[in-house]
Design an enzyme around this catalytic site. Structure first.
Site, PDB file in Angstrom:
ATOM      1  N   VAL A  89     -93.618   1.186 -36.524  1.00  0.00           N
ATOM      2  CA  VAL A  89     -92.317   1.307 -35.685  1.00  0.00           C
ATOM      3  C   VAL A  89     -92.701   0.848 -34.212  1.00  0.00           C
ATOM      4  O   VAL A  89     -93.714   1.199 -33.804  1.00  0.00           O
ATOM      5  CB  VAL A  89     -91.685   2.660 -35.572  1.00  0.00           C
ATOM      6  CG1 VAL A  89     -90.335   2.547 -34.740  1.00  0.00           C
ATOM      7  CG2 VAL A  89     -91.493   3.074 -37.281  1.00  0.00           C
ATOM      8  N   CYS A  90     -91.908   0.018 -33.706  1.00  0.00           N
ATOM      9  CA  CYS A  90     -92.387  -0.449 -32.445  1.00  0.00           C
ATOM     10  C   CYS A  90     -91.389   0.399 -31.364  1.00  0.00           C
ATOM     11  O   CYS A  90     -89.969   0.196 -31.459  1.00  0.00           O
ATOM     12  CB  CYS A  90     -91.871  -1.956 -32.167  1.00  0.00           C
ATOM     13  SG  CYS A  90     -91.820  -2.459 -30.544  1.00  0.00           S
ATOM     14  N   SER A  91     -91.780   1.133 -30.445  1.00  0.00           N
ATOM     15  CA  SER A  91     -90.829   1.978 -29.667  1.00  0.00           C
ATOM     16  C   SER A  91     -91.432   2.161 -28.555  1.00  0.00           C
ATOM     17  O   SER A  91     -92.815   2.757 -28.547  1.00  0.00           O
ATOM     18  CB  SER A  91     -90.259   3.133 -30.417  1.00  0.00           C
ATOM     19  OG  SER A  91     -89.754   3.941 -29.347  1.00  0.00           O
TER      20      SER A  91
END
Ligand SMILES: [Zn+2]
Ligand SMILES: [Zn+2]
Ligand SMILES: [Zn+2]
Ligand SMILES: [Zn+2]
Ligand SMILES: [Zn+2]
Ligand SMILES: [Zn+2]
Lengths: 152, 529
Positions: A89-91
């Protein structure tokens, strides 16, 4: 080193809090007796193409948690511009905006918000992001299909 | 050349008096001598009598650079912080440190911005209040930490000006984690989500253990050097010193305490000191060397080499019959200069001694044509490049010799009944060789860019030739094997030769450097007497 014990004590507390006050939209459990490995499920938010889907997420919690953020990975296949095909995930919350004050539950809240509102300007899957921007209907269609197929 | 561009000695002791008293400070002296290209030209005599004026005048000269160790670096940064504290009447050293780092240690810019709008500057730098910490409120009874979720007495807590309060162990864990991540830790902010208030040095000192704090303080020093155009780390591998130089366009080399001498502007270990070239010329040269490297490789591989053994061949006159000379280290192969074929296949049928009809169909012709265009310019360039490279390599050899000088010294001491002071000339000779090679190396860069037909060029080449010839002579004398010295007399004679040539080449080096610095016009007459 006092850091690992800080991590264990805090994870213990977080886990007990979650058991005490269960949330309808998510659940989380510790894998075996290792407090640093969690399995969580998040229910797809209403009004999103992920609605009614059940998404499983593996959390890997570092020894210096909460000073460093947990790493998470979707184990359920999902069609989303910010979630890579391998589930990572990209956050910003999980990188430069991490604060040791944040908890696992806060992380999952953010993930759920990301399902409601993808961030195509900072994507991990460029093609999906492009489609999200230019052809929302096609995006919604595929995302719904995947949800039906994989996130039961 | 103005006074401030020269340097003084550390103690003003003349090196020859040191020699006479057998004092061991010779190495320091050599360091100092490395630096003074300019006024050492006063020292033109070969004899030992030096004017005492020289040491006196040195005392009055200012060095325009400074080598700093960690402690000195620390006091430099503290001094700068103190200056700003005084000017702006801020009494927190930590606050000024943050402000300075925010503006890359630029004092003038900080003062200007602070005068202009101090609130904005402080907010941007992450210290919205100059009172950097928030004391515990006296009414606070209980405290629950948002990181560890434990309850603690308020006395065991800490908060920055934003009042985001956490317990001391959590602060410690947080900062240890940040410092463990590296140099970025000096930008660490309060742990609260989205809070931009910066952690200051005093707080770190208070919250973590000493070794961790020292790591943090080192990162601050590192930023002091990295962000500060007047201070740079010495580029020598493993060197711990940094050098401060106030004059921007300083031409003379600086000498680090590790012994490395280099151009402060270029700050490059490979380039080192590039006297007599200006920095821009070195840039151009290196760019050219990388642009031409393919052509040069091709030329080196394909021309003027024996087709059998690849040893270099000099072609004299117009005859095509070449012999790779055995007495010059070759293989004896006889061949045709044009087609590179064996001479045994040649004769009147192939065109005789001055022509070759095999050439037109040979691969050699193809190769030659490919090279022809680039050749003229390239050959000129290669002349300089070759010599530049060979002096560079000779310098590496001299450096090796310098490091092995004590072996030679031991050999001498065990073979002849002499004092260790009698072997000092060896070190002096290698130091001199190094200096000469370095200047010669870059003299070919300088020469390449010098106007081909100018008056200056004549003098330049004249001085360069002198220097080169005598440097090579010194190398030859120096490299003599100790085994060849049969007795004490022979040793003394050899010692005198090396010592003498060390002095002579020093004179030629000075002449050369002075000649170039003087614009290559005024020195010719004095050179000739
Ligand atoms: Zn705490
Ligand atoms: Zn804060
Ligand atoms: Zn150094
Ligand atoms: Zn330079
Ligand atoms: Zn040969
Ligand atoms: Zn021929």
């Amino acid at each position: 080193m006092s850091v690992p014990s800080t991590a264990s004590r805090r994870l213990q507390k977080e886990y007990q809090d979650l058991l005490k006050t269960p949330q309808g939209w998510m659940s989380a459990s510790v894998v075996g007796d290792n407090l640093h490995k969690w399995k969580a499920t998040v229910i797809g938010p209403e009004g999103s193409p992920f609605e009614k889907g059940t998404f499983e997420i593996d959390l890997d919690i570092p020894n210096d948690y909460p000073f460093k953020p947990p790493a998470l990975k979707f184990t359920t296949k999902i069609y989303h511009p910010n979630i890579k095909s391998d589930g990572s995930v990209c956050s910003e919350l999980l990188s430069q905006n991490w604060s040791p004050q944040l908890k696992i539950q806060d992380v999952l809240v953010t993930i759920r918000a990301l399902l409601t509102e993808p961030n195509p300007d900072n994507p991990l899957e460029a093609d999906i992001a492009q489609q999200f921007k230019t052809d929302r209907n096609a995006f919604n269609k595929t995302a719904k299909e995947w949800t039906k197929k994989y996130a039961k | 050349m103005s006074e401030d561009e020269m340097y003084d000695t550390y103690d003003g002791v003349d090196d020859d008096s040191a020699e006479e008293s057998g004092n061991e400070s010779q190495l320091d002296m050599d360091d100092e001598e490395d630096m003074d290209y300019e006024y050492s030209t006063q020292e033109v005599d070969y004899d030992d009598i030096h004017s005492s004026n020289r040491s006196n005048s040195k005392l009055t000269r200012q060095r325009s650079f400074e080598v700093l160790d960690k402690g000195e670096l620390q006091s430099e940064s503290k001094k700068l912080i103190k200056e700003v504290m005084d000017v702006l009447s801020i009494n927190s050293e930590s606050a000024v440190s943050i402000l300075l780092r925010h503006l890359k240690w630029n004092k003038e810019k900080l003062i200007e911005k602070y005068m202009d709008n101090s609130d904005k500057l402080c907010a941007d730098a992450g210290i919205p209040s100059l009172k950097l910490e928030k004391p515990v409120s006296t009414t606070m009874q209980k405290f629950s930490c948002l990181i560890c979720l434990d309850e603690l007495p308020p006395s065991q807590t800490f908060a920055l000006s934003c009042d985001h309060r956490y317990c001391l162990p959590c602060w410690k864990g947080y900062l240890e984690c940040k410092i463990g991540e590296g140099p970025e830790c000096i930008l660490a902010t309060c742990p609260a989500p989205k809070c931009k208030v910066r952690v200051h040095e005093e707080a770190v000192k208070k919250l973590v253990e000493t070794p961790t704090y020292e790591k943090y303080a080192n990162f601050i020093l590192k930023s002091f050097v990295d962000d500060n155009p007047q201070v740079k780390w010495c580029p020598a591998p493993g060197c711990i010193y940094s050098v401060r130089c106030d004059r921007k366009e300083r031409k003379e080399a600086v000498t680090c305490k590790c012994g490395f001498q280099y151009c402060f502007n270029c700050n490059d270990f490979e380039i080192g000191d590039h006297m007599p070239c200006p920095c821009s010329q070195v840039d151009r040269w290196l760019q050219k060397a990388s642009d031409e490297s393919e052509n040069v490789t091709w030329m080196l591989a394909n021309t003027k080499k024996c087709p059998e053994c690849r040893s270099p061949i000099e072609k004299n006159g117009g005859c095509m019959h070449m012999t790779c000379r055995k007495n010059a280290g070759g293989c004896g192969f006889e061949f045709c200069w044009l087609c590179r074929g064996a001479w045994s296949d040649h004769g009147s049928a192939t065109g005789g001694y001055y022509n070759c009809n095999k050439y037109d169909k040979s691969k050699a012709k193809e190769d030659d044509e490919k090279a022809a265009d680039a050749k003229t310019e390239l050959e000129a360039y290669m002349f300089y490049y070759h010599r530049y490279e060979s002096h560079k390599n000779a310098m590496k050899i001299a450096d090796e010799q310098r490091r092995n000088a004590h072996q030679k010294e031991q050999q001498i001491l065990s073979k002849f009944d002499v004092r260790s002071a009698d072997t000092k000339f060896l070190m002096e000779a290698t130091e001199q060789l190094l200096r000469n090679r370095r200047v010669l190396q870059y003299s070919y860069v300088y020469g390449y860019y010098l106007d081909k037909k100018s008056q200056e060029r004549n003098l330049f080449e004249y001085l360069q030739e002198d220097l080169e010839k005598h440097t090579n002579q010194l190398s030859t004398y120096y490299e003599l094997s100790i085994d060849k010295l049969e007795d004490y007399q022979a040793f003394i004679k050899w010692k005198e030769q090396v010592t003498n040539y060390t002095r002579i080449t020093k004179k030629f080096l000075d002449n050369f450097v002075e000649g170039v610095a003087g614009g290559l016009t005024t020195q010719l007459s004095s050179k000739n007497n």
